[in-house]
Design a protein around this motif. Structure first.
Motif, mmCIF file in Angstrom:
data_model
loop_
_atom_site.group_PDB
_atom_site.id
_atom_site.type_symbol
_atom_site.label_atom_id
_atom_site.label_comp_id
_atom_site.label_asym_id
_atom_site.label_seq_id
_atom_site.Cartn_x
_atom_site.Cartn_y
_atom_site.Cartn_z
ATOM 1 N N ILE A 1 30.385 27.368 34.590
ATOM 2 C CA ILE A 1 30.511 28.874 35.179
ATOM 3 C C ILE A 1 32.176 28.715 35.937
ATOM 4 O O ILE A 1 32.717 29.335 35.786
ATOM 5 C CB ILE A 1 29.532 29.148 36.142
ATOM 6 N N ALA B 1 39.530 32.587 33.687
ATOM 7 C CA ALA B 1 39.533 33.907 33.524
ATOM 8 C C ALA B 1 40.711 34.499 34.720
ATOM 9 O O ALA B 1 41.282 35.519 34.505
ATOM 10 C CB ALA B 1 38.331 34.634 33.904
ATOM 11 N N VAL C 1 37.104 39.536 33.508
ATOM 12 C CA VAL C 1 35.661 39.492 34.487
ATOM 13 C C VAL C 1 35.508 38.012 34.443
ATOM 14 O O VAL C 1 35.449 37.145 33.466
ATOM 15 C CB VAL C 1 34.606 40.205 33.541
ATOM 16 N N GLN C 2 34.867 37.807 35.569
ATOM 17 C CA GLN C 2 34.036 36.608 36.052
ATOM 18 C C GLN C 2 32.641 36.625 35.979
ATOM 19 O O GLN C 2 32.152 37.484 36.307
ATOM 20 C CB GLN C 2 34.794 36.010 37.320
ATOM 21 N N LEU C 3 31.982 35.459 36.045
ATOM 22 C CA LEU C 3 30.682 35.301 36.034
ATOM 23 C C LEU C 3 30.396 35.331 37.641
ATOM 24 O O LEU C 3 30.928 34.427 38.359
ATOM 25 C CB LEU C 3 30.180 34.043 35.288
ATOM 26 N N ALA C 4 29.174 36.127 37.886
ATOM 27 C CA ALA C 4 28.865 36.005 39.314
ATOM 28 C C ALA C 4 28.002 34.642 39.513
ATOM 29 O O ALA C 4 27.438 34.225 38.612
ATOM 30 C CB ALA C 4 27.965 37.245 39.577
ATOM 31 N N HIS D 1 34.819 28.413 33.642
ATOM 32 C CA HIS D 1 35.034 29.692 32.807
ATOM 33 C C HIS D 1 35.787 30.843 33.785
ATOM 34 O O HIS D 1 36.586 31.347 33.770
ATOM 35 C CB HIS D 1 33.684 30.362 32.533
ATOM 36 N N ASN D 2 35.220 30.648 35.018
ATOM 37 C CA ASN D 2 36.142 31.621 35.944
ATOM 38 C C ASN D 2 37.383 31.294 36.308
ATOM 39 O O ASN D 2 38.319 32.220 36.573
ATOM 40 C CB ASN D 2 35.224 31.724 37.292
#
Lengths: 89, 159
Positions: B141, B148, A40-43, B144-145
């Motif tokens: 962010i 992921a 899952v990624q952060l929106a 992190h993405n």
């Protein structure tokens, strides 16, 4: 001469013996065939540290589920290989 | 002999023993006829036929015995394979059950932790102050993405 060759061929065929026993390697259990899902990624709107924490926990869960399946696959292969080879002795 | 397996065993036994006994009988008769003036001329052919029949009969007997040994080996191997298949199916079920159970436990534990975050952590005063004052910076962010989704990058490189 032709008669001799024919007779010799028939007699030599007596040396062939086919053992009609086939053993097939078993199929993998369906539970081990599920692919690992995407993490899952952060929106872009999720900027709170608690949002980050939720996503990290979800991703850790995904990883450990995948690890359990992978370990199961490794164990399944070793056990089935041992059984398969044992039957041929 | 591969063709023996397609014939009834009793029939093969009768034929083979007939050849053997016939050959023996022909050889014995060939020894007896020398005293009979009318049939003494057949002594040599009878002797030859008797010996050839005996040798051929012995060969066929060997073939029968060999076929019996092979059939026994086939039966033994079939029994071993059947036992292995049964054990394999049993282990399949055992491993599948174990994996399903462990996966369920992991998933439930993850959900429990998220519920705890929603129930307790978001209401913690220090956490509330932190969330209000310190939003997570965009570069963090993005990093992190990217982490992921690194498997997608790897899949793209393989293509």
């Amino acid at each position: 001469m032709k008669w001799l060759v024919s007779v010799a061929t028939i007699f030599l065929a007596g040396c062939t013996t086919v053992v009609p026993v086939k053993q097939t390697f078993p199929d993998v259990p369906t539970a081990l065939l599920d692919r690992c899902p995407q993490l899952v990624q952060l929106a872009p709107t999720e900027t709170a540290i608690t949002d980050l924490l939720r996503v990290v926990v979800k991703n850790y869960t995904t990883y450990y589920e995948c690890a359990v399946r992978h370990d199961g696959m490794v164990e399944w292969y070793h056990i089935q290989k041992e059984i398969f080879n044992g039957a041929n002795k | 002999m591969w063709f023996i397996q397609y014939l009834p065993d009793a029939m093969v036994a009768i034929v083979v023993w007939t050849i053997c006994l016939g050959g023996a009988a022909a050889w014995i008769v060939s020894k007896a006829v020398k005293w009979l003036p009318g049939v003494a001329a057949y002594k040599t052919p009878l002797e030859i036929i008797g010996i050839v029949a005996l040798l051929f009969g012995a060969y066929l007997q060997g073939g029968r015995a060999n076929e019996a040994v092979w059939q026994q080996r086939v039966q033994d191997l079939e029994a071993q394979v059947a036992a292995a298949q049964a054990k394999s199916a049993e282990k399949n079920v055992e491993i599948q059950t174990k994996v399903v159970e462990k996966t369920r436990v992991v998933r439930e534990k993850g959900q429990e932790i998220i519920k705890y975050v929603d129930r307790e952590i978001v209401k913690n005063n220090e956490v509330i102050k932190y969330v209000e004052r310190c939003p997570v910076p965009q570069p963090i962010i993005d990093a992190h993405n990217a982490a992921a989704a690194m498997n997608r990058a790897a899949a793209g490189e393989q293509k």
